[in-house]
Motif scaffolding. Sequence first.
Motif, PDB file in Angstrom:
ATOM      1  N   GLN A   1      81.931  36.580  13.579  1.00  0.00           N
ATOM      2  CA  GLN A   1      82.723  36.213  15.023  1.00  0.00           C
ATOM      3  C   GLN A   1      82.687  36.603  15.928  1.00  0.00           C
ATOM      4  O   GLN A   1      81.903  38.203  16.366  1.00  0.00           O
ATOM      5  CB  GLN A   1      84.598  36.352  14.053  1.00  0.00           C
ATOM      6  N   THR A   2      81.479  35.452  17.033  1.00  0.00           N
ATOM      7  CA  THR A   2      81.395  36.213  18.633  1.00  0.00           C
ATOM      8  C   THR A   2      82.306  35.833  19.201  1.00  0.00           C
ATOM      9  O   THR A   2      83.127  34.891  19.311  1.00  0.00           O
ATOM     10  CB  THR A   2      80.447  35.798  18.760  1.00  0.00           C
ATOM     11  N   ARG A   3      82.578  36.917  20.914  1.00  0.00           N
ATOM     12  CA  ARG A   3      83.359  36.655  22.101  1.00  0.00           C
ATOM     13  C   ARG A   3      82.371  36.695  23.222  1.00  0.00           C
ATOM     14  O   ARG A   3      82.335  38.153  22.493  1.00  0.00           O
ATOM     15  CB  ARG A   3      84.896  37.114  21.397  1.00  0.00           C
ATOM     16  N   LEU A   4      82.645  35.886  23.763  1.00  0.00           N
ATOM     17  CA  LEU A   4      81.721  36.167  25.286  1.00  0.00           C
ATOM     18  C   LEU A   4      82.413  35.924  25.991  1.00  0.00           C
ATOM     19  O   LEU A   4      83.543  34.565  26.268  1.00  0.00           O
ATOM     20  CB  LEU A   4      80.329  35.151  24.883  1.00  0.00           C
ATOM     21  N   VAL A   5      82.783  37.159  27.217  1.00  0.00           N
ATOM     22  CA  VAL A   5      83.172  36.486  28.792  1.00  0.00           C
ATOM     23  C   VAL A   5      81.993  36.719  29.657  1.00  0.00           C
ATOM     24  O   VAL A   5      81.354  38.144  29.377  1.00  0.00           O
ATOM     25  CB  VAL A   5      84.274  37.460  28.704  1.00  0.00           C
ATOM     26  N   MET A   6      81.988  35.578  30.357  1.00  0.00           N
ATOM     27  CA  MET A   6      80.551  35.472  31.509  1.00  0.00           C
ATOM     28  C   MET A   6      81.503  36.040  32.886  1.00  0.00           C
ATOM     29  O   MET A   6      82.143  34.213  32.664  1.00  0.00           O
ATOM     30  CB  MET A   6      79.497  35.427  31.452  1.00  0.00           C
ATOM     31  N   LEU A   7      80.744  35.943  33.624  1.00  0.00           N
ATOM     32  CA  LEU A   7      81.113  35.964  34.952  1.00  0.00           C
ATOM     33  C   LEU A   7      79.557  36.002  35.702  1.00  0.00           C
ATOM     34  O   LEU A   7      78.905  36.458  35.692  1.00  0.00           O
ATOM     35  CB  LEU A   7      82.017  36.648  36.317  1.00  0.00           C
ATOM     36  N   ASN A   8      79.181  34.706  36.420  1.00  0.00           N
ATOM     37  CA  ASN A   8      78.447  33.896  37.435  1.00  0.00           C
ATOM     38  C   ASN A   8      77.862  33.529  38.051  1.00  0.00           C
ATOM     39  O   ASN A   8      78.340  32.591  38.756  1.00  0.00           O
ATOM     40  CB  ASN A   8      77.001  33.451  36.126  1.00  0.00           C
ATOM     41  N   HIS A   9      77.225  34.380  39.281  1.00  0.00           N
ATOM     42  CA  HIS A   9      76.867  33.900  41.136  1.00  0.00           C
ATOM     43  C   HIS A   9      76.028  33.569  41.177  1.00  0.00           C
ATOM     44  O   HIS A   9      75.004  34.513  41.460  1.00  0.00           O
ATOM     45  CB  HIS A   9      78.116  34.618  41.331  1.00  0.00           C
ATOM     46  N   LYS A  10      75.523  32.094  41.807  1.00  0.00           N
ATOM     47  CA  LYS A  10      74.537  32.454  42.388  1.00  0.00           C
ATOM     48  C   LYS A  10      74.332  31.753  43.590  1.00  0.00           C
ATOM     49  O   LYS A  10      75.286  31.100  44.208  1.00  0.00           O
ATOM     50  CB  LYS A  10      73.340  30.939  41.403  1.00  0.00           C
ATOM     51  N   GLN A  11      73.161  32.408  44.612  1.00  0.00           N
ATOM     52  CA  GLN A  11      73.414  32.189  46.002  1.00  0.00           C
ATOM     53  C   GLN A  11      72.179  32.290  46.379  1.00  0.00           C
ATOM     54  O   GLN A  11      70.925  32.669  46.207  1.00  0.00           O
ATOM     55  CB  GLN A  11      74.235  33.637  46.410  1.00  0.00           C
ATOM     56  N   ARG A  12      72.090  30.588  48.252  1.00  0.00           N
ATOM     57  CA  ARG A  12      71.433  31.129  48.383  1.00  0.00           C
ATOM     58  C   ARG A  12      70.943  31.545  49.485  1.00  0.00           C
ATOM     59  O   ARG A  12      72.015  30.651  50.500  1.00  0.00           O
ATOM     60  CB  ARG A  12      70.172  29.266  47.823  1.00  0.00           C
ATOM     61  N   TYR A  13      70.008  32.000  50.066  1.00  0.00           N
ATOM     62  CA  TYR A  13      70.672  32.116  51.921  1.00  0.00           C
ATOM     63  C   TYR A  13      69.468  32.018  52.476  1.00  0.00           C
ATOM     64  O   TYR A  13      67.813  31.894  51.899  1.00  0.00           O
ATOM     65  CB  TYR A  13      70.878  33.740  52.156  1.00  0.00           C
ATOM     66  N   GLY A  14      69.258  32.260  54.059  1.00  0.00           N
ATOM     67  CA  GLY A  14      68.214  31.874  54.754  1.00  0.00           C
ATOM     68  C   GLY A  14      67.658  30.845  55.149  1.00  0.00           C
ATOM     69  O   GLY A  14      68.766  29.771  54.759  1.00  0.00           O
TER      70      GLY A  14
END
Length: 628
Positions: free
Chosen positions: A256-269
């Motif tokens: 049994q596998t449980r996965l919680v993820m938070l991901n933020h990707k940003q472009r700037y400039g």
Amino acid sequence: MRHTTLSLLFCTLPFAAMAAESVDSSNANSGVDSNEKGVEKITIEGAATANNEPVGTFNSPISNLEYDPRVDLQSRNMAEAQADVTIRGGIFENTGFRIGSATLIDPQTGHYFAEIPIAPEVLTKPSIFTGVDNALYGVNSSVGTVSYGWRPIQTAGSVSVGIGNNNFNLQRVHGAVKHALSDLPGWSVGVEGEYSRSESDGTIANGDHNFERASGRIQLASNDSQTDVFYGFQQKFFGWPNLYTPFNVNETEDIQTRLVMLNHKQRYGEESMKNTFEVSAYYRENDDHYVFSRENPEAFQAFHETKVKSLAFSGTHNVSQEFSINYAAQLTADDITSTTLENNFTSREYYKISVVPEYRTQLNSNESLTVRLGGAFDDTNRDDDRLSFVGDISWLTQAGSNASRTLYLSYAEATQVAGYTAVGGSTTSGLFRSNNQLQREVSKNLEFGASFDKTSFKVDTAVFYRWDNELTDWTYSFDATSARSANPVDIETLGVEVIAIKRFESADVVASYTYLDKSEDYRIDEVDASFYALNYPPHRATLGLVWFATDTVEVRIDNEWRKQETNALRNGGDSAFFSHVTFTYSPAQVEGLSLVLAVDNLWDERFEEIPGTPGRGDQYSATVTYFW
């Protein structure tokens, strides 16, 4: 600078568009996308196989990697049951799996690295990182990294029902909705979810399975950013004779596998010099119940629970048009609770930071030179630290008419520490014998490669020499009572890779050949067989074909031929030929409906991918899917 890649987005993009994207993607994708910036050879950013669905269960992130030119997937039961993913002649624990900026690990053993409860619709196609890119972005993966990015959500959905021989049946539903925020121009919010299950009696006796997965995410996106919050759960029961031991018993696992993820990707400039930044955080829990003999469970069984928490970030900052800084870092903490295997070594913290500056110069109107030079620092609270050097130089020549040539030379060092089963259990008794003297593993890779790219044709080649010192291998002695023992080994590997793709009017073709040669030193005499480090193919070839027969009929074929190194534990021959074929009919009368007839292991090849573990049989299936 050109990002030298093998892009095989079969049936989704015109080949000319793929070539243009390959040339122009370096600035847009540097640092954080699945299409990483760099010059490492044959980074696969699209599907490198003809088929994109398995035959015997529902799709997973690792499905069909066994036909990928750069990946050698050694399965027990089937790839989606238990998959040891190796790259360039390494072993399963040398390969990392990266989602966004974070590498997922399992502290018990690399056998569970590929337990990723994420629907493939959520992720980009895998990129295969080796050399400098693996040293820069990989964590605790000394040879290679399979890297995925988070796809933008698009409104779509599907429902599937499948049946097949061996009492196989499958049900699956997937849906996604994206909504533009009228009060915030350029912003949108999306929701995506799926549920999948399958079961069968297996392609051989005592090879049954029962799988289930549920996952979902919420996404907030703008023109320059994307934030994903994800949760996934997966339960898998499967059996297989000699699953991990060579003692002729019918073993089982329940995972049994449980996965919680938070991901933020940003472009700037500024648009002319966009920078990228990505941060990922996850919590992963993996529970495993292993039974040595399903007929006599009390003979030996083990329960393990591993927990991993991690924070990672990566990106590229452009200081000027000529100079940029690539960087990545990850902090990970894990622990394990085990009834039998691990009792001396049950928690660890990992730290890694890498910085690789990059300099680009235009030699003339058609030629440019790119140099990357930097390093990576790895440490844990239990092991010695290590500072690694990485660098490469590439020379790009634009020949006009969308044709180009790239030559490169690279040297990279990467390092990792052994898993808990190898280092934390009993050294004198038990089925799996640990070794508490194992040291940090160090891999050094010297490589030369070339890429030749035209509108409808592409060839990628690479020659590499790799030194693996203190590599942890699992070995077997005919005089021992244990099934496997962890032992260090020094190995030198010479490798040659050639991958060619061609787009015809009604077909796509990919062909590859890989040559590997190893010399090893275990420093002890009590090694009669190696389950992993010496379980490799000196010769391996793949051939994939997608034929657009008519507007409603499509045929996909993947083939793999291998000549495996001789192993004292392997029953049967040392060569094998596998084929995976699908026939898809999409009637014009019903938009969105498709019928897929598929077969895996067409020739019923029983080759033992793991020495002493029976190979899989043939599997046929018929699946009806309705898309909207």
